[in-house]
Design an enzyme around this catalytic site. Structure first.
Site, PDB file in Angstrom:
ATOM      1  N   GLU A  24      95.806  24.028   1.567  1.00 23.12           N
ATOM      2  CA  GLU A  24      95.324  24.148   2.941  1.00 23.12           C
ATOM      3  C   GLU A  24      94.062  23.294   3.069  1.00 23.12           C
ATOM      4  O   GLU A  24      93.096  23.516   2.334  1.00 23.12           O
ATOM      5  CB  GLU A  24      94.989  25.601   3.276  1.00 23.12           C
ATOM      6  N   ARG A  80     102.257  23.600   8.247  1.00 24.53           N
ATOM      7  CA  ARG A  80     101.682  24.226   9.432  1.00 24.53           C
ATOM      8  C   ARG A  80     100.375  23.514   9.792  1.00 24.53           C
ATOM      9  O   ARG A  80      99.617  23.083   8.909  1.00 24.53           O
ATOM     10  CB  ARG A  80     101.424  25.709   9.157  1.00 24.53           C
ATOM     11  N   ASP A  84      91.177  26.142  13.300  1.00 25.17           N
ATOM     12  CA  ASP A  84      90.497  27.231  12.613  1.00 25.17           C
ATOM     13  C   ASP A  84      88.998  27.017  12.754  1.00 25.17           C
ATOM     14  O   ASP A  84      88.426  26.118  12.128  1.00 25.17           O
ATOM     15  CB  ASP A  84      90.895  27.261  11.139  1.00 25.17           C
TER      16      ASP A  84
END
Length: 479
Positions: A24, A80, A84
């Site tokens: 991520e 994805r 954030d």
């Protein structure tokens, strides 16, 4: 008509020591025009990727109180992308091969860069793949995810040994940074230090304040303790790491993911080396990072002092003893790991272009010497950021020529269409089919890592991340 994205070619149906991995990445946005809003550009680019480039399907529902509908969605490559806390965050799809893990990490860079190019915004905005903001003291992460067997026991000796590996692997995974930061992001006064740190190995080291903890913000730990496998919880657990830096060098990314995956296999097979537990993993992480010139000494629980290189050699020896010959990728990894550790001892310049902090320091030293600049000069801080610019025409990383071993790897993993095609040997392949279908339909849908649904009674559970689910998804969508 069912539109099925063609997965990337399946090179060999092998698994990186029987493990699913994923990264991520949170990207910084650098706006070059003072009249443009830094906060608006991540949202603009996210919207372009989904609505104009049609690279995925936006969420139609709340995923969390901070993730309203349209905040992000799943991509055609099975990964994805979402917002954030003001950043664009890209989560790679599930990968079972080391090469795929690197390919799909780079796919996030390509998505953002292509969007900027098509929006004709490259002269105004850059995305920076790093982990710090020199001006606010903030940090943003590169989180690592490793699937593990549920029966694995994280006893204190096991955790202590794992923390020792993670604290010392920064020698080849660190992205490097000028200066230092207070571990508490809201405290701008640096802690007392006998020797000011002008350059250090890791960007995340100063921001890690705990060894194991559940919360992510303000109490960042080396290991995030939440138990969220995103798969069958009876069989799997997910190890979530916060300590790693974002790497510009694909070679460094391969080492980061590959060595850690191998170490976890040693853990699961009860082959961990003994006697490698640190007195304090958080302190050791910071101490190693603050010594770019060595000697990288750490204190063990038994009172003995040992070099971080020696610690890494112990882990390499154990991995070689038990994992050598299992797979060609593992053999490549073990050979590269050995090459890096040997180069630190004999010729660290051989790592330029492969290990980020070595590369960045070399570039900055050359520039500072040529311009007679001190290490706290704003010009150097700006170059520190530009090292991480994902645009090859601007990013300083791309201006460095590495040796053949490193260059061959770095070039081999830049696959142009990985942003739109999933890996062929994981659950991402089936999810990609669902993303393509729902993107082009008027039906309501919910897409998750471990399920897809269209309506409250129409759900397909995908609890095994090693299964592609392509036939099951095809049948589900044709109902």
């Amino acid at each position: 008509m069912l539109v099925i994205p063609c997965p990337l070619p399946l090179m060999r149906d092998v698994r990186l020591v029987n493990r699913v991995v994923g990264l991520e990445t949170e990207y910084g946005a650098l706006v070059h025009d003072a009249e443009l809003s830094t906060e608006a550009w991540p949202a603009r680019v996210k919207n372009y990727i989904f609505r104009q480039a049609r690279a995925g399907a936006l969420d139609l529902h709340y995923r969390d109180y901070e993730e309203p509908p349209g905040n992000g969605g799943f991509l055609l490559n099975g990964g994805r992308l979402y917002l954030d806390m003001g950043h664009i965050e890209y989560a790679s799809p599930e990968c079972v091969r080391l090469r795929d893990a690197v390919v799909y990490d780079l796919a996030g860079d390509a998505l953002l860069l292509n969007a900027l190019r098509e929006m004709h915004a490259c002269d105004h905005v850059s995305f920076i793949k790093n982990n710090i903001d020199h001006y606010t003291g903030a940090t943003f992460g590169c989180h690592e995810n490793y699937l593990m067997r549920r029966e694995t026991q994280f006893t204190p000796p096991v955790l202590g040994t794992l923390l020792c590996f993670l604290a010392t692997r920064q020698l080849y995974t660190g992205a490097g940074r000028i200066g230092q930061a207070h571990p508490l992001a809201f405290d701008f006064d640096l802690p007392p230090s006998a020797t000011p740190v002008r350059f250090q190995i890791s960007q995340r080291a100063d921001h890690i304040v705990n060894d194991i903890y559940q919360w992510v913000q303000f109490n960042r730990a080396i290991i995030n303790a939440r138990d969220e496998p995103l798969a069958d919880y009876r069989k799997f657990r997910r190890l979530h790491l916060l300590i790693g830096d974002s790497n510009m060098s694909p070679f460094a990314t391969a080492l980061k993911v590959g060595t850690t995956a191998c170490i976890l296999t040693l853990l699961e097979e009860d082959k961990f080396p003994r006697g490698l537990i640190l007195q304090d993993a958080v302190v050791a992480t910071r101490q190693v990072s603050h010594q770019p010139n060595g000697p990288w000494l750490v204190e063990l629980e038994n009172g003995r002092t040992v070099g971080a290189l020696e610690v890494q050699r112990r882990f390499l020896e154990a991995a070689g003893k038990y994992l050598q010959g299992r797979d060609a990728e593992i053999d490549w990894l073990l050979e590269s790991w050995s090459f890096v550790l040997d180069s630190f001892a004999t010729n660290s310049d051989a790592l330029i272009g492969g290990v980020d902090w070595i590369t960045k320091r070399w570039l900055l030293e050359k520039f500072a010497e040529a311009e007679s600049l001190p290490w706290d000069d704003p010009w150097l801080l700006s170059l520190d950021l530009e090292y991480h610019n994902i645009d090859p025409s601007r990013g300083l990383f791309f201006q460095v020529k590495a040796g053949k071993r490193i260059t061959d790897w770095n070039q081999s993993v830049r696959i142009r269409n990985a942003s739109y095609r999933p890996p062929a040997n994981s659950r991402a392949a089936g999810r990609s089919q669902a993303v393509a279908w729902f993107r082009d339909s008027e039906l309501p849908y919910v897409i998750n890592w471990d399920s897809i649904s269209s309506g409250p009674q129409d759900i397909l559970v995908m609890s095994d991340p090693f299964n592609t689910y392509t036939s099951e998804v095809t049948a589900f969508l044709r109902r």
